[in-house]
Scaffold this motif. Sequence first.
Motif, PDB file in Angstrom:
ATOM      1  N   ILE A   1     -60.867 -20.455 -71.222  1.00 12.85           N
ATOM      2  CA  ILE A   1     -62.142 -21.068 -70.849  1.00 12.85           C
ATOM      3  C   ILE A   1     -62.110 -22.565 -71.122  1.00 12.85           C
ATOM      4  O   ILE A   1     -62.542 -23.381 -70.289  1.00 12.85           O
ATOM      5  N   PHE A   2     -61.581 -22.957 -72.268  1.00 13.42           N
ATOM      6  CA  PHE A   2     -61.503 -24.385 -72.580  1.00 13.42           C
ATOM      7  C   PHE A   2     -60.635 -25.120 -71.562  1.00 13.42           C
ATOM      8  O   PHE A   2     -60.993 -26.213 -71.091  1.00 13.42           O
ATOM      9  N   ALA A   3     -59.489 -24.521 -71.202  1.00 14.62           N
ATOM     10  CA  ALA A   3     -58.608 -25.156 -70.215  1.00 14.62           C
ATOM     11  C   ALA A   3     -59.316 -25.321 -68.874  1.00 14.62           C
ATOM     12  O   ALA A   3     -59.130 -26.330 -68.183  1.00 14.62           O
ATOM     13  N   ALA A   4     -60.133 -24.337 -68.502  1.00 12.95           N
ATOM     14  CA  ALA A   4     -60.880 -24.434 -67.246  1.00 12.95           C
ATOM     15  C   ALA A   4     -61.900 -25.572 -67.301  1.00 12.95           C
ATOM     16  O   ALA A   4     -62.089 -26.303 -66.324  1.00 12.95           O
ATOM     17  N   ILE A   5     -62.560 -25.721 -68.442  1.00 12.55           N
ATOM     18  CA  ILE A   5     -63.512 -26.821 -68.612  1.00 12.55           C
ATOM     19  C   ILE A   5     -62.793 -28.161 -68.490  1.00 12.55           C
ATOM     20  O   ILE A   5     -63.260 -29.079 -67.804  1.00 12.55           O
ATOM     21  N   GLU A   6     -61.658 -28.282 -69.154  1.00 14.21           N
ATOM     22  CA  GLU A   6     -60.886 -29.523 -69.087  1.00 14.21           C
ATOM     23  C   GLU A   6     -60.447 -29.819 -67.659  1.00 14.21           C
ATOM     24  O   GLU A   6     -60.447 -30.968 -67.211  1.00 14.21           O
ATOM     25  N   ARG A   7     -60.077 -28.791 -66.951  1.00 18.73           N
ATOM     26  CA  ARG A   7     -59.528 -28.958 -65.613  1.00 18.73           C
ATOM     27  C   ARG A   7     -60.595 -29.373 -64.608  1.00 18.73           C
ATOM     28  O   ARG A   7     -60.332 -30.221 -63.740  1.00 18.73           O
ATOM     29  N   SER A   8     -61.790 -28.816 -64.717  1.00 17.76           N
ATOM     30  CA  SER A   8     -62.768 -28.995 -63.642  1.00 17.76           C
ATOM     31  C   SER A   8     -64.054 -29.708 -64.040  1.00 17.76           C
ATOM     32  O   SER A   8     -64.752 -30.218 -63.159  1.00 17.76           O
ATOM     33  N   ALA A   9     -64.408 -29.728 -65.302  1.00 17.65           N
ATOM     34  CA  ALA A   9     -65.707 -30.290 -65.696  1.00 17.65           C
ATOM     35  C   ALA A   9     -65.613 -31.689 -66.285  1.00 17.65           C
ATOM     36  O   ALA A   9     -66.636 -32.356 -66.453  1.00 17.65           O
ATOM     37  N   LYS A  10     -64.424 -32.156 -66.585  1.00 19.41           N
ATOM     38  CA  LYS A  10     -64.258 -33.452 -67.245  1.00 19.41           C
ATOM     39  C   LYS A  10     -64.465 -34.585 -66.247  1.00 19.41           C
ATOM     40  O   LYS A  10     -63.974 -34.546 -65.122  1.00 19.41           O
ATOM     41  N   THR A  11     -65.196 -35.603 -66.673  1.00 21.48           N
ATOM     42  CA  THR A  11     -65.418 -36.802 -65.861  1.00 21.48           C
ATOM     43  C   THR A  11     -64.993 -38.027 -66.659  1.00 21.48           C
ATOM     44  O   THR A  11     -64.632 -37.927 -67.833  1.00 21.48           O
ATOM     45  N   LYS A  12     -65.057 -39.176 -66.032  1.00 23.05           N
ATOM     46  CA  LYS A  12     -64.681 -40.417 -66.735  1.00 23.05           C
ATOM     47  C   LYS A  12     -65.648 -40.723 -67.874  1.00 23.05           C
ATOM     48  O   LYS A  12     -65.304 -41.447 -68.805  1.00 23.05           O
ATOM     49  N   TYR A  13     -66.869 -40.148 -67.803  1.00 20.83           N
ATOM     50  CA  TYR A  13     -67.872 -40.429 -68.826  1.00 20.83           C
ATOM     51  C   TYR A  13     -67.972 -39.326 -69.878  1.00 20.83           C
ATOM     52  O   TYR A  13     -68.284 -39.595 -71.034  1.00 20.83           O
ATOM     53  N   GLY A  14     -67.744 -38.092 -69.499  1.00 28.33           N
ATOM     54  CA  GLY A  14     -67.904 -36.972 -70.426  1.00 28.33           C
ATOM     55  C   GLY A  14     -67.538 -35.671 -69.749  1.00 28.33           C
ATOM     56  O   GLY A  14     -66.448 -35.544 -69.176  1.00 28.33           O
ATOM     57  N   TYR A  15     -68.452 -34.696 -69.780  1.00 27.82           N
ATOM     58  CA  TYR A  15     -68.249 -33.394 -69.135  1.00 27.82           C
ATOM     59  C   TYR A  15     -69.518 -33.023 -68.392  1.00 27.82           C
ATOM     60  O   TYR A  15     -70.623 -33.160 -68.926  1.00 27.82           O
TER      61      TYR A  15
END
Length: 566
Positions: A482-496
């Motif tokens: 789940i964490f890897a999925a968040i990192e892969r798709s939810a991360k932005t230049k500002y946050g998540y």
Amino acid sequence: MLPTYNPGTPSTPLPHGRNLFRRISWRWLAVIGLLVTFTLFWLAAPIPYRLAPLDARPPPPAGPPPPKDQASVWEERKEEVRRAYVHAYTGYMQHAFPADELLATSGGKSNKFNGWSVTMLDSMDTMWMMGLHDEFADAVKVVAGQNFTTNAHFYAPFFETVIRYLGGLLSAYALSKEPILLSRADDLGTLLLPVFNATPSGFPAYSVSTETGKTAPGWMGNVILFSEATSCQLEFKYLAKLTGRKEYYTAVDHIMNTLYATNPKDGLFSLTWSSEGKPSDQHFSVGASADSGYEYLLKQYLLNGDTKALTQYIKSMDGILDKLLYITPTRELLYVGSTNRGNALHNLEHLACFLPGVLALGAHTIPANLLPEKTRERHRWAAEGLAYTCYISYADQKSGMGPDGLSMKAGTLWVERLAEWEAGGRAGKPPGTKEGGRRDRGQRDYETGSAVYLLRPETVESLYVMWKTTGEEKWRERGYEIFAAIERSAKTKYGYASVERVDSEVVGLIDDMPSFFLAETLKYLYLLFDDTDPYPFEKWVFNTEAHPLPVFEWTEWEKKRYNITS
């Protein structure tokens, strides 16, 4: 005249130069040239380029490098979560502070929770637990100058203010013992007290002006939600313990006594209540409007030994397991639904994924003399099955992130299947605990009701509790997915950012980063990957916003002063 060359008469000499050229062919000249070039390179090359003596060279590898030991793997993953928090918090501080929350795709800011820098205050204990002490110290300075009064036209929502701000301050104080944090928690607690005087029942009003003390109803009018009426017990009772102020205890304990007196059928509490303290519907659920009300029944007992709350918790869990748990027909997924006027609703809310964690926590911590073994066994099975369903709802999606709501293919009541299994000699695993692989659309036993992932913590919270209570590594591995999925798709230049279209290869991003992502989701993931168990369940109780509070006992004078009988 030159002598004639006759190859048959080798004794006839050629002139010296031509004789040498003929004897040394062009091939030999090439070899000599290469040797000269290599020698010159050797002498000119720096030492690192030269071969080491044979006896100084390492032996050639026998195969692929050995795998890292498990401890170092989890330590690295824990550090990954820590870096994720730093990225999110840095983005908030640079682009949104002192507002409440960061808008993670645009770099903007929003004030949905009073404008008191909720992302900072809500996640101060996360900073402390992750060893970010410089950031924590800076946050303390902000709290020291914090003024929780606002203009007379602004009303602070009671529920969110308690679980995020008050719980965050109390937890940060419990961890650090910074006195200013307790002082500000006491200030805020005092400003919130008028909500209990606004209704005939003493149930809290929806919101309060912290400047005038006036209260106001919410969007549902004077209706009071079960979760909002009850999710103040841990915070105000711990504040009473720290300050000795009787009003903190009596105001919230009165709510519980009113609820107990209704003696709800099957232990299930209605979602909505009147200002007179009476149930006003026949809707029973453990999702939105109910979730933390059931959670706090167990946690009141764990925090301060409240046996009345424990008795109600066991009764309520029996009702939930008997009336609201179902198994889907094909995959045999265990899920918790709801009922409204006697009609079953087969919807699984992400918010309800807190339930497996609570069931596992209770089965792990309640003493044998207070929880019958058969009940404990049922709680463990239900926890295992529900936790798997919540996890697989993530794993099924192409993005790896779970929908906010599922419409389940109607199944049979779990208790009916359980009775059949027991009558048949308990062959195989208990119903609802079967695990299979991922499924594509049409084979899942559910349809996606709300295809958004709002960075919610409930599933990873339950995975954390399951790992702590069972010791099974699979729950940690699932959390890392789940964490890897968040990192892969939810991360932005500002946050998540929150995510939409979770079952697509390319998701959409929602311009939002809720404070609970830093206060809860990342905290539970960090603890899930921590091998040291710094906050054992026997010593700490997490409120519904993941703020740990220390277990305590009431002294004799406190019992007398607060009229504590349980």
